[in-house]
Design a protein around this motif. Structure first.
Motif, PDB file in Angstrom:
ATOM      1  N   SER A   1      35.846  25.579  22.182  1.00 31.95           N
ATOM      2  CA  SER A   1      35.752  27.008  21.888  1.00 31.95           C
ATOM      3  C   SER A   1      36.628  27.367  20.700  1.00 31.95           C
ATOM      4  CB  SER A   1      36.206  27.792  23.121  1.00 31.95           C
ATOM      5  OG  SER A   1      36.344  29.149  22.814  1.00 31.95           O
ATOM      6  N   LEU A   2      36.272  28.432  20.029  1.00 31.31           N
ATOM      7  CA  LEU A   2      37.112  28.905  18.928  1.00 31.31           C
ATOM      8  C   LEU A   2      38.338  29.636  19.442  1.00 31.31           C
ATOM      9  CD1 LEU A   2      34.376  30.215  16.478  1.00 31.31           C
ATOM     10  CD2 LEU A   2      35.675  28.096  16.329  1.00 31.31           C
ATOM     11  N   ARG A   3      38.368  29.985  20.735  1.00 32.18           N
ATOM     12  CA  ARG A   3      39.468  30.759  21.287  1.00 32.18           C
ATOM     13  C   ARG A   3      40.434  29.921  22.128  1.00 32.18           C
ATOM     14  NH1 ARG A   3      34.879  33.401  21.175  1.00 32.18           N
ATOM     15  NH2 ARG A   3      34.275  32.766  23.232  1.00 32.18           N
ATOM     16  N   THR A   4      39.930  28.912  22.822  1.00 33.66           N
ATOM     17  CA  THR A   4      40.800  28.083  23.653  1.00 33.66           C
ATOM     18  C   THR A   4      40.509  26.602  23.416  1.00 33.66           C
ATOM     19  OG1 THR A   4      39.243  28.117  25.503  1.00 33.66           O
ATOM     20  CG2 THR A   4      40.984  29.786  25.506  1.00 33.66           C
TER      21      THR A   4
ATOM     22  N   TYR B   1      42.839  30.776  16.018  1.00 34.32           N
ATOM     23  CA  TYR B   1      41.820  31.820  15.933  1.00 34.32           C
ATOM     24  C   TYR B   1      41.924  32.768  17.132  1.00 34.32           C
ATOM     25  CZ  TYR B   1      37.250  33.988  15.277  1.00 34.32           C
ATOM     26  OH  TYR B   1      36.231  34.883  15.089  1.00 34.32           O
ATOM     27  N   GLY B   2      42.160  32.217  18.304  1.00 33.19           N
ATOM     28  CA  GLY B   2      42.342  33.043  19.496  1.00 33.19           C
ATOM     29  C   GLY B   2      43.560  33.944  19.390  1.00 33.19           C
TER      30      GLY B   2
END
Length: 59
Positions: A2-5, A24-25
């Motif tokens: 994921s781009l967040r985690t 990013y996150g």
């Protein structure tokens, strides 16, 4: 991924998973802080209204 985690998993039993936030996150941090402050203010407001209502009922 994921781009967040970031979620690496191990092959052990029981499976162990560790999460970490990506750069990013972290860009969501200002938004999450604003939501946190709103939530704290909301709880205080509700408590104030509840206390005010209790006082009105006992008068």
């Amino acid at each position: 991924m994921s781009l967040r985690t970031h979620r690496p998993a191990s092959a052990g039993f029981p499976p162990k998973v560790e999460y970490s936030i990506t750069e990013y996150g972290m860009s969501l941090s200002p938004i999450l802080e604003t939501l946190h402050h709103w939530g704290v203010d909301h709880i205080e407001r509700k408590q104030h209204i509840t206390e005010k209502n209790k006082q009105t009922e006992t008068d």
